[in-house]
Scaffold this active site. Structure first.
Site, short mmCIF file in Angstrom:
data_model
loop_
_atom_site.label_atom_id
_atom_site.label_comp_id
_atom_site.label_asym_id
_atom_site.label_seq_id
_atom_site.Cartn_x
_atom_site.Cartn_y
_atom_site.Cartn_z
N LYS A 173 -0.01 -22.17 26.18
CA LYS A 173 0.09 -21.70 24.80
C LYS A 173 0.05 -20.18 24.82
O LYS A 173 -1.00 -19.57 24.94
CB LYS A 173 -1.08 -22.25 23.97
CG LYS A 173 -0.79 -22.45 22.47
CD LYS A 173 -0.53 -21.17 21.69
CE LYS A 173 -1.83 -20.42 21.43
NZ LYS A 173 -1.58 -19.20 20.56
N GLU A 247 -11.59 -15.19 30.59
CA GLU A 247 -11.56 -13.77 30.98
C GLU A 247 -11.35 -12.98 29.71
O GLU A 247 -10.32 -13.09 29.05
CB GLU A 247 -10.43 -13.54 32.00
CG GLU A 247 -10.47 -12.16 32.64
CD GLU A 247 -9.58 -11.17 31.91
OE1 GLU A 247 -10.14 -10.25 31.28
OE2 GLU A 247 -8.35 -11.33 31.96
N CYS A 281 -7.35 -5.42 29.17
CA CYS A 281 -8.79 -5.65 29.30
C CYS A 281 -9.32 -4.90 30.51
O CYS A 281 -10.44 -4.37 30.49
CB CYS A 281 -9.08 -7.15 29.41
SG CYS A 281 -8.14 -7.97 30.71
N GLU A 382 -14.95 -2.72 22.71
CA GLU A 382 -13.75 -2.61 23.53
C GLU A 382 -12.72 -1.82 22.74
O GLU A 382 -12.44 -2.12 21.58
CB GLU A 382 -13.18 -3.97 23.89
CG GLU A 382 -11.92 -3.85 24.72
CD GLU A 382 -11.32 -5.18 25.13
OE1 GLU A 382 -10.69 -5.25 26.20
OE2 GLU A 382 -11.47 -6.16 24.36
#
Length: 480
Positions: A173, A247, A281, A382
């Site tokens: 997906k 992750e 990331c 982040e």
């Protein structure tokens, strides 16, 4: 309109609904894809489950051969795939080609491992008669591969590579905004001989993702994305005791020591922060520079950042310029703008960049920030975009303390020739990975993943295979 790939057939969503795929460089619609819902997920999982019975019994060398046929087919169309990536994601063409190369390398790595999955043998005590034991490795079943927008193919490969090599079937997906390259790759692998139903693709948003993660027919869920969504994935998968790896986000610290090769460090930090418009990331996101080399580092950094030129990823930048594409959506662009403003309101200084250029496209200038309070959003959250905060530190104790002052723990790096400092960074920085004098890069040969709110489990390396197999103990008696 592109279509779902379920059981070897291309099909529309049962609802008939579609999602537009928008080019972030010009805000124009490229194509539309089906908006899959729970019924489509049911069909994809059923197809994967039906295909699993035969695929799991296929000889490992044959699985590897079929994977290599797909790899060759994809390699033959890598330029066309790169153009598709540029248009749906926004990254420059050279970066898109690099992503496809990474995908091909990873898939080849796991094709090579297919015939090297090993169990064990042991002699057993004879209290119940002479016997021996074996540990055999069995594929887990239907696997879900849920990937984000920033590296659609690289992150697909880290999931389907070990899954297929170990004898599992997959329902993938992709992010709803970057489904096109994934659909094409799956189609190419099927055209190369991968049996129908072994690799299925459903497109759509959160509804499809949640249906897949929580589906009772799925035994393994591999997810890459934000920490918030990762938490939701675990809530859905946990009650059924699925095998899960997530992750998630990162806020990678970089430590620049007095003995560092400053020019190499600047080059590594710049690429590591502004590659893919900072949407990674695993990236240099917080830089701590010893005061002895701070001024030298900043002077070189600002010169290098000034070389960046914003533009459409399919247009070639002229040297000495470096092309940086747009951010993926206006929502993400506004988010980093808000994070930057928070730091400025609290006393940070913008050394360069910080604005939206005029014109169409979701562009944001490459930005360097000094003196941001460590309690500002640039440090505590982040930052998924081209904004780089830099701090001056007095020594290694302060650098490591600040590096660990984050809820995240994905990557980290140190630039030094001092083996004692290397040892401290390796042992004391709270992160899943530490690079020494090198750019943050996920090698297929090494385990990849984070600690704290950066996730659980590992992808890449031989370790990844263990998440796609079950260890079953077998006792053989009656040997007297």
């Amino acid at each position: 309109m592109a279509e779902l790939l379920i059981g070897g057939e291309r099909t529309a969503a049962k609802s008939g609904e579609e999602i537009p795929v928008v080019n972030p460089a010009n805000e124009e619609t490229l194509e539309s894809v089906p908006k899959a819902g729970p019924e489509d997920v049911d069909a994809a999982v059923a197809a994967a489950k039906a295909a699993f019975e035969e695929w799991s019994r296929t000889d490992a060398d044959e699985r590897a051969s079929l994977m290599r046929e797909g790899i060759a087919r994809i390699k033959g169309e890598q330029k066309e795939l790169a153009r598709l990536l540029v248009q749906e994601n926004g990254k420059p063409f050279a970066e898109a080609m690099g992503e496809i190369s990474h995908f091909l390398h990873g898939m080849s790595y796991y094709a090579d491992l297919a015939s090297k999955i090993q169990g064990s043998y042991t002699e057993l005590p004879s209290a119940l008669g002479r016997s021996y034991g074996m540990v055999i490795k069995r594929p887990v079943g239907v696997c879900a591969a849920i990937t984000p927008f920033n590296f659609p193919l690289t992150l697909l490969g880290t999931k389907i590579g070990p899954a297929l090599a170990a004898g599992n079937t997959v329902v993938a997906k992709p992010a709803e905004t970057t489904p096109l390259a994934t659909l094409r790759v799956a189609q190419l692998m099927q055209e190369a001989g991968l049996p129908a139903g072994v690799l299925n693709v459903v497109t759509g948003g959160a509804e499809a993702g949640e249906a897949l993660a929580g589906h009772p027919g799925v035994r393994r869920v591999a997810f890459t994305g934000s920490t918030g969504v990762g938490r939701r994935i675990m809530e859905l998968a946990g009650p059924q005791f699925k095998r899960v790896t997530v992750e998630l986000g990162g806020s990678d610290p970089v430590i620049i020591c007095p003995d560092a090769d400053v020019e190499s460090a600047v080059r590594g930090v710049t690429i590591g922060r502004f590659f893919n418009a900072g949407q990674a990331c695993l990236a240099a996101k917080r830089v701590y520079v010893f005061e002895e080399v701070y001024d030298q580092f900043m002077e070189s950094l600002l010169k290098r950042v000034a070389r960046y030129e914003l533009g459409d990823g399919l247009e070639k930048a002229e040297k000495p310029k470096v092309r940086m594409g747009p951010m993926h959506t206006d929502r993400y662009r506004q988010q980093i703008s808000d994070q930057l403003q928070d730091a400025v309101d609290k006393g940070a200084k913008v050394a360069c960049g910080g604005g939206f250029p005029d014109g169409r496209g979701y562009f944001f200038e490459p930005t360097v920030v000094e003196d941001a309070p460590h309690g500002s959003r640039l440090a505590t959250e982040e930052v998924f975009g081209p904004v780089l905060p830099v701090w001056r530190v007095s020594g290694m104790d302060e650098a490591i303390r600040l590096a660990n002052d984050s809820p995240y723990g994905l990557g980290s790096s140190i630039w030094t020739q001092n083996v004692k400092w290397v040892h401290r960074a390796a042992q004391e920085i709270e992160a899943g990975m530490t690079w020494v004098n090198q750019l943050h890069y996920g090698y297929d040969e090494l385990p990849f993943g984070g600690v704290k709110q950066s996730g659980i489990g590992r992808e890449h390396g031989q370790e990844a295979i263990e998440y796609y197999v079950e260890s079953k103990a077998v006792v053989v008696g009656g040997l007297d």
